[in-house]
Design an enzyme around this catalytic site. Structure first.
Site, short mmCIF file in Angstrom:
data_model
loop_
_atom_site.label_atom_id
_atom_site.label_comp_id
_atom_site.label_asym_id
_atom_site.label_seq_id
_atom_site.Cartn_x
_atom_site.Cartn_y
_atom_site.Cartn_z
N GLY A 99 -14.83 6.25 8.27
CA GLY A 99 -15.27 7.47 7.61
C GLY A 99 -15.36 8.70 8.49
O GLY A 99 -16.14 9.62 8.22
N ASN A 145 -13.05 10.93 8.82
CA ASN A 145 -12.53 12.06 8.00
C ASN A 145 -13.61 12.54 7.04
O ASN A 145 -13.82 13.74 6.86
CB ASN A 145 -11.29 11.63 7.23
CG ASN A 145 -10.05 11.64 8.09
OD1 ASN A 145 -9.58 12.69 8.51
ND2 ASN A 145 -9.54 10.47 8.40
N ILE A 205 -4.42 0.33 -3.09
CA ILE A 205 -3.46 1.02 -3.96
C ILE A 205 -4.12 1.19 -5.33
O ILE A 205 -4.63 0.22 -5.89
CB ILE A 205 -2.16 0.19 -4.11
CG1 ILE A 205 -1.56 -0.10 -2.71
CG2 ILE A 205 -1.16 0.92 -4.99
CD1 ILE A 205 -1.12 1.13 -1.96
N LEU A 206 -4.13 2.40 -5.85
CA LEU A 206 -4.73 2.68 -7.15
C LEU A 206 -3.66 2.59 -8.22
O LEU A 206 -2.52 2.98 -8.00
CB LEU A 206 -5.34 4.08 -7.13
CG LEU A 206 -6.48 4.23 -6.10
CD1 LEU A 206 -6.78 5.70 -5.84
CD2 LEU A 206 -7.72 3.49 -6.59
N HIS A 224 -2.67 10.88 5.18
CA HIS A 224 -1.90 9.75 5.73
C HIS A 224 -1.53 10.06 7.18
O HIS A 224 -1.02 11.17 7.47
CB HIS A 224 -0.62 9.53 4.90
CG HIS A 224 0.21 8.40 5.38
ND1 HIS A 224 -0.13 7.09 5.17
CD2 HIS A 224 1.36 8.39 6.10
CE1 HIS A 224 0.79 6.31 5.74
NE2 HIS A 224 1.71 7.06 6.30
N ASP A 274 0.71 10.66 -6.38
CA ASP A 274 1.37 10.40 -7.67
C ASP A 274 1.47 8.88 -7.81
O ASP A 274 0.82 8.14 -7.08
CB ASP A 274 2.73 11.12 -7.75
CG ASP A 274 3.72 10.57 -6.75
OD1 ASP A 274 4.81 11.16 -6.63
OD2 ASP A 274 3.42 9.56 -6.06
N GLY A 330 3.51 6.79 -6.87
CA GLY A 330 4.11 6.01 -5.78
C GLY A 330 3.09 5.71 -4.68
O GLY A 330 1.93 6.09 -4.78
#
Ligand code: GRF
Length: 185
Positions: A11, A13, A91-92, A108, A140, A142
């Site tokens: 955490g 960031n 991954i959502l 990223h 998005d 991907g």
């Protein structure tokens, strides 16, 4: 601007965003911090800052779609203007992304579209690049795709390890993230 932040680990960031809000560098409110990892350091940082937290752990759900729905509701319950993925390592699914698309931001530790995925720092090193960096982008459907909002270059040094390089990237990442959120605000 109300931000809900999702974290999975240390955490740092998130801490940069907390500090910027506190110091007046970012005109926003962190409405809540959520994680898939109970008790992770990122959640502790939120508690220390007096910010509401929630945990939605995959192990507590019979399937990944059920986990996605529970996380989606926990995020939505905090009425976010922006949902920030800051070191969030899951991954959502498409439904989650569709709910928040256009205001779902990810950071990223590589210069996308190069080196997407969970090991962007290591992959860049293994490839022998001399320059890598960090990307802040809209999410998005991907993985690590979506419109790029900001990037910063970071040199790779001959004696770098994955850790030393990632730490150098994170210095730029924290700066770029706050700058990008300030523009969105
Ligand atoms: C960040 O570099 C993020 O881009 C990557 O993992 C790191 C998380 O760091 N996915 P922290 O949890 O914010 O310290």
């Amino acid at each position: 601007m109300r931000i809900v932040v999702l974290v999975s680990g240390s955490g740092t960031n998130l801490q940069a965003v907390i500090d910027a809000v506190r110091d007046g560098g970012l005109d926003a409110e962190i409405a809540a911090v959520g994680s898939d990892v109970p008790g992770c350091r990122g959640l502790e940082r939120a508690v220390e800052a007096g910010i509401r937290t929630f945990t939605v752990a995959p192990a507590d759900f019979a399937s990944r779609p059920e986990w996605n729905r529970a996380l989606e509701e926990a995020v939505a319950a905090n009425s976010p203007d922006v949902v920030l993925l800051a070191g969030f390592m899951r991954i959502l699914d498409a439904e989650f992304v569709a709910r928040f698309e256009g205001r779902l931001v990810n950071t990223h530790p590589a210069l996308l579209p190069s080196f997407p995925g969970a090991h962007g720092v290591r992959d860049a090193m293994d490839h022998g690049v001399k320059v890598t960096g960090v990307t802040v982008h809209l999410v998005d459907s991907g993985v690590d795709t979506g419109p790029i909002l900001a990037q910063a270059a970071v040199p790779v040094l001959d004696d770098d390890t994955e850790e030393s390089l990632h730490e150098r990237i994170k210095v730029e990442e924290r700066r770029l993230l706050v700058e990008t959120l300030a523009k969105l605000a």
